[in-house]
Design a protein around this motif. Structure first.
Motif, PDB file in Angstrom:
ATOM      1  N   PRO A 149      -6.513   6.460  11.916  1.00  0.00           N
ATOM      2  CA  PRO A 149      -6.208   6.088  10.537  1.00  0.00           C
ATOM      3  C   PRO A 149      -7.384   6.052   9.572  1.00  0.00           C
ATOM      4  N   THR A 151       0.361   1.170  11.188  1.00  0.00           N
ATOM      5  CA  THR A 151      -0.375   2.112  10.352  1.00  0.00           C
ATOM      6  C   THR A 151       0.534   2.711   9.281  1.00  0.00           C
ATOM      7  N   TYR A 197      -3.804   3.617   6.297  1.00  0.00           N
ATOM      8  CA  TYR A 197      -3.965   4.984   6.767  1.00  0.00           C
ATOM      9  C   TYR A 197      -4.669   5.730   5.642  1.00  0.00           C
TER      10      TYR A 197
END
Length: 184
Positions: free
Chosen positions: A91, A143, A149
């Protein structure tokens, strides 16, 4: 650098949200490459977490450690003539950049592909039930939902998987590898 009989090694990193289609695309791509005689390994993020990164959590530091471990394995494989296909969320941009730099230092090709599926589509797919668990309050740190992210700033390829089949996405990655001379 050692190369296989069907071209040199490279790392093909597929980054994107959970349920974006990374692993499906990676498996289709790997199947095609193997059928043509290429040496290929898929370094699946879930498998790596169970074995190589067992014990790591999902803090920023642990996620970075996980990505660096995967990046090291991918670079070693690629440096030795294997096409390492890596469907891993990764991420944070700085973690991915550190992996890219590792490859640059050894002169090993690194191809970053953004599997840019919108979070709404990923949530509908919800392959592992993560989005449902997060919505029910049973999961924190998902995420792209309640954890960051950072999309790649300059990926080699962007795949809008909501607009194409997994086979079409894999074909786009294959075409990119061919255009870069990595499938000779």
């Amino acid at each position: 650098m050692t190369t296989s009989s069907k071209g040199q090694g490279a790392t093909i990193w597929l980054t994107g949200l959970p349920s974006a289609g990374k692993t499906t695309i990676a498996r289709i791509l790997a199947g095609r490459l193997r059928s043509e005689g290429h040496r290929v390994e898929v370094l699946d993020g879930d498998e790596i977490r169970r074995f190589l990164s067992a014990g790591l959590g999902f803090s920023r530091e642990d996620r970075n450690t996980n990505v660096q471990r995967i990046g090291l394995v991918a670079e070693v494989l690629a440096r030795n003539g294997v096409l390492a296909v890596v469907p891993v969320i990764a991420p944070y941009a700085d973690s991915r950049e550190a992996v890219r730099k590792r490859h640059d230092v050894s002169g090993t090709p690194y191809v970053e592909v953004h599997v840019a599926t919108p979070v709404e589509v990923c949530s509908e797919r919800d392959v592992k039930g993560l989005y449902a668990r997060q919505a029910a309050g049973q999961l924190k740190g998902l995420t792209g939902v309640d954890d960051p992210y950072e999309p790649p700033a300059d990926p080699a390829l962007v795949l809008a998987t909501q607009d194409q089949t997994p086979e079409e996405s894999a074909a786009s990655v294959y075409a990119l590898l061919a255009d870069r001379g990595l499938l000779v």
